[in-house]
Design an enzyme around this catalytic site. Structure first.
Site, short mmCIF file in Angstrom:
data_model
loop_
_atom_site.label_atom_id
_atom_site.label_comp_id
_atom_site.label_asym_id
_atom_site.label_seq_id
_atom_site.Cartn_x
_atom_site.Cartn_y
_atom_site.Cartn_z
N VAL A 173 40.52 39.66 50.67
CA VAL A 173 40.52 40.37 51.95
C VAL A 173 39.14 40.31 52.61
CG1 VAL A 173 40.85 42.62 53.06
CG2 VAL A 173 42.39 41.90 51.23
N CYS A 218 49.90 46.43 52.89
CA CYS A 218 50.33 45.23 53.63
C CYS A 218 51.84 45.20 53.92
CB CYS A 218 49.90 43.97 52.89
SG CYS A 218 50.03 44.10 51.10
N HIS A 245 53.95 37.80 52.84
CA HIS A 245 54.98 38.68 52.29
C HIS A 245 56.24 38.55 53.16
CE1 HIS A 245 52.00 40.21 49.72
NE2 HIS A 245 51.89 41.45 50.14
N1 LIG Z 1 45.14 41.30 49.11
C1 LIG Z 1 45.89 42.00 49.97
O1 LIG Z 1 46.89 41.51 50.53
C2 LIG Z 1 45.53 43.39 50.31
C3 LIG Z 1 46.21 43.98 51.37
C4 LIG Z 1 45.89 45.28 51.70
C5 LIG Z 1 44.93 45.94 50.97
N2 LIG Z 1 44.28 45.34 49.93
C6 LIG Z 1 43.25 46.12 49.21
O2 LIG Z 1 41.97 45.57 49.45
C7 LIG Z 1 41.14 45.73 48.31
C8 LIG Z 1 40.58 44.39 47.87
O3 LIG Z 1 41.66 43.50 47.63
P1 LIG Z 1 41.41 41.95 47.41
O4 LIG Z 1 42.78 41.38 47.36
O5 LIG Z 1 40.42 41.39 48.36
O6 LIG Z 1 40.77 41.94 45.91
P2 LIG Z 1 39.81 40.85 45.23
O7 LIG Z 1 40.09 39.48 45.74
O8 LIG Z 1 39.94 41.09 43.77
O9 LIG Z 1 38.34 41.27 45.71
C9 LIG Z 1 37.70 42.45 45.29
C10 LIG Z 1 36.33 42.55 45.97
O10 LIG Z 1 35.74 43.80 45.59
C11 LIG Z 1 34.45 43.55 45.08
N3 LIG Z 1 34.07 44.57 44.10
C12 LIG Z 1 34.72 44.89 42.95
N4 LIG Z 1 34.04 45.87 42.29
C13 LIG Z 1 32.95 46.16 43.05
C14 LIG Z 1 31.87 47.07 42.92
N5 LIG Z 1 31.75 47.87 41.87
N6 LIG Z 1 30.91 47.08 43.89
C15 LIG Z 1 31.02 46.26 44.96
N7 LIG Z 1 32.02 45.37 45.14
C16 LIG Z 1 32.99 45.33 44.21
C17 LIG Z 1 34.55 42.17 44.45
O11 LIG Z 1 33.26 41.63 44.30
P3 LIG Z 1 32.86 40.58 43.13
O12 LIG Z 1 33.04 39.21 43.70
O13 LIG Z 1 31.42 40.89 42.90
O14 LIG Z 1 33.73 40.86 41.96
C18 LIG Z 1 35.36 41.46 45.54
O15 LIG Z 1 34.52 41.12 46.62
C19 LIG Z 1 42.01 46.45 47.26
O16 LIG Z 1 41.78 47.83 47.38
C20 LIG Z 1 43.41 46.11 47.72
O17 LIG Z 1 44.33 47.07 47.29
C21 LIG Z 1 44.55 44.08 49.59
#
Ligand SMILES: NC(=O)c1ccc[n+]([C@@H]2O[C@H](COP(=O)([O-])OP(=O)(O)OC[C@H]3O[C@@H](n4cnc5c(N)ncnc54)[C@H](OP(=O)(O)O)[C@@H]3O)[C@@H](O)[C@H]2O)c1
Length: 342
Positions: free
Chosen positions: A15, A129, A242
């Site tokens: 995201v 989403c 989705h």
């Molecule tokens: N994917 C979707 O379709 C979607 C839709 C709506 C909402 N969301 C929400 O958006 C959020 C992120 O989803 P994502 O799909 O992008 O996940 P992701 O690909 O796993 O990315 C997670 C991000 O968070 C960072 N992070 C993790 N722990 C951290 C910490 N302690 N301090 C600072 N940064 C940290 C990670 O950094 P590193 O690279 O350093 O690990 C990475 O940049 C979640 O809450 C999810 O529920 C996702």
């Protein structure tokens, strides 16, 4: 024109990367951008408006001088850093589930309830989403004939789980076609060539948390506590996008043609509905685009004449997360509800 210091928290995730891209593509009035992640990704570089920006480690001082922080770092990051950012005078738009049902936090889809943003006390939540794409498609019909009940089955792509899940689907698919051993890490079972009716944790009532988000968030966004919602959320081996089979019981009769008329002019919606040429929404072509696609609109045989069935598809990373977040920020800028500190 006013410009804003913007922070992307979780900038290296599925995201977060998309949020940075959307900020640039939509010419959001950025004065300075700061990209934050954990220690794991510190120093990684991204191009923004032709300039190399280094990812920094998020810490308690990261929000000094920041006007708008777009969070997608997961619930623990939101819980700890959200309030800290607000204390620094930063407006937070959060993608996770942590704040969504907090009565003090507006839950906003700009095509549906844009002006709820005004009620914020520092934090605005971006809905789940699957809920976003469903309410974008249903709100204009709801305004015309009301809704009593929604029954929905989702077909959700692995990118909804994040970057690790995208990698896992690719690796498992490669392993299967080359007869190698399949490694299972992210989901409880293999996802390649499989279908899993489990998204987020199971609740005591037998639904999953993801399914319950669709119930609660739909009511909050639409300001309609009485709409009955039941969802089955399913993970499918699709990378992005989705899809949802949605059956709606309206308060008053409506025909498929009347619904198509309404959706033809609905903000954020694109109608793809001509079965004679196999025209209907699909996840693959929806990927990388902004719209919520609706098709297969037909009278629901079991609810006739007050029921319709339809198929709704959208890019979960874009409209389901990054784009919706930036549209919220754009709405605040447009209405002059946010002031730059510098
Ligand atoms: N994917 C979707 O379709 C979607 C839709 C709506 C909402 N969301 C929400 O958006 C959020 C992120 O989803 P994502 O799909 O992008 O996940 P992701 O690909 O796993 O990315 C997670 C991000 O968070 C960072 N992070 C993790 N722990 C951290 C910490 N302690 N301090 C600072 N940064 C940290 C990670 O950094 P590193 O690279 O350093 O690990 C990475 O940049 C979640 O809450 C999810 O529920 C996702």
């Amino acid at each position: 024109m006013k410009t804003y210091n913007v922070a992307v928290v979780g900038a290296t995730g599925a995201v977060g990367e998309e949020m940075t891209r959307v900020l640039e593509q939509r010419n959001f009035p950025v004065h300075r951008i700061s990209l934050y992640a954990s220690q794991r990704s510190a120093g990684r570089e991204y191009l923004f408006q032709g300039e190399k920006i280094q990812v920094k480690v998020l810490n308690d001082d990261s929000f000094r001088g920041i006007d708008i922080a777009l969070f997608s770092g997961g619930d623990e990051v939101s819980r700890h850093y959200g309030p800290l950012a607000v204390q620094s005078g930063t407006v937070v738009i959060d993608n996770g589930k942590y704040f969504r049902m907090d009565p003090e936090v507006p839950l906003v889809v700009p095509e549906v309830n844009p002006d709820d943003v005004k009620e914020h006390k520092g934090i605005i939540a971006n809905p789940n989403c699957s809920t976003i794409q469903m309410v974008v498609a249903l709100k204009p019909i709801y305004d015309a004939v009301g809704i009593n009940k929604i029954i929905c089955a989702t077909y959700q792509s692995v990118s909804g789980t994040g970057r690790e899940a995208i990698d896992e689907l690719r690796e498992q698919a490669e392993a299967i076609v080359s007869n190698k051993e399949v490694r299972v890490c992210v989901y409880p079972h293999q996802i390649a060539f499989n279908v899993l009716p489990e998204i987020d944790v199971f609740l005591d009532n037998g639904y999953t948390k993801e399914e319950w988000k669709m119930v609660e968030e739909t009511r909050k966004i639409m300001h309609a506590a009485n709409i009955a919602v039941s969802a089955t959320c399913v993970r499918v081996p699709v990378l992005i996008g989705h899809s949802e089979a949605v059956h709606v019981e309206f308060s008053h009769p409506i025909t498929p043609d009347e619904a198509r008329q309404i959706l033809q002019h609905a903000p954020g919606v694109k109608l793809l509905d001509d079965p004679t040429i196999s025209l209907y929404p699909q996840a693959w072509p929806a990927s990388g685009t902004d719209e919520v696609y609706v098709g297969r609109i037909r009278q629901d045989a079991s609810l006739h004449p007050r029921g319709l069935a339809m198929w709704i598809v959208s890019d979960n990373i874009r409209k389901g997360a990054a784009l919706n977040t930036i549209q919220i920020a754009e709405h605040m800028v447009e209405k002059d509800w946010i002031q730059p500190k510098e």
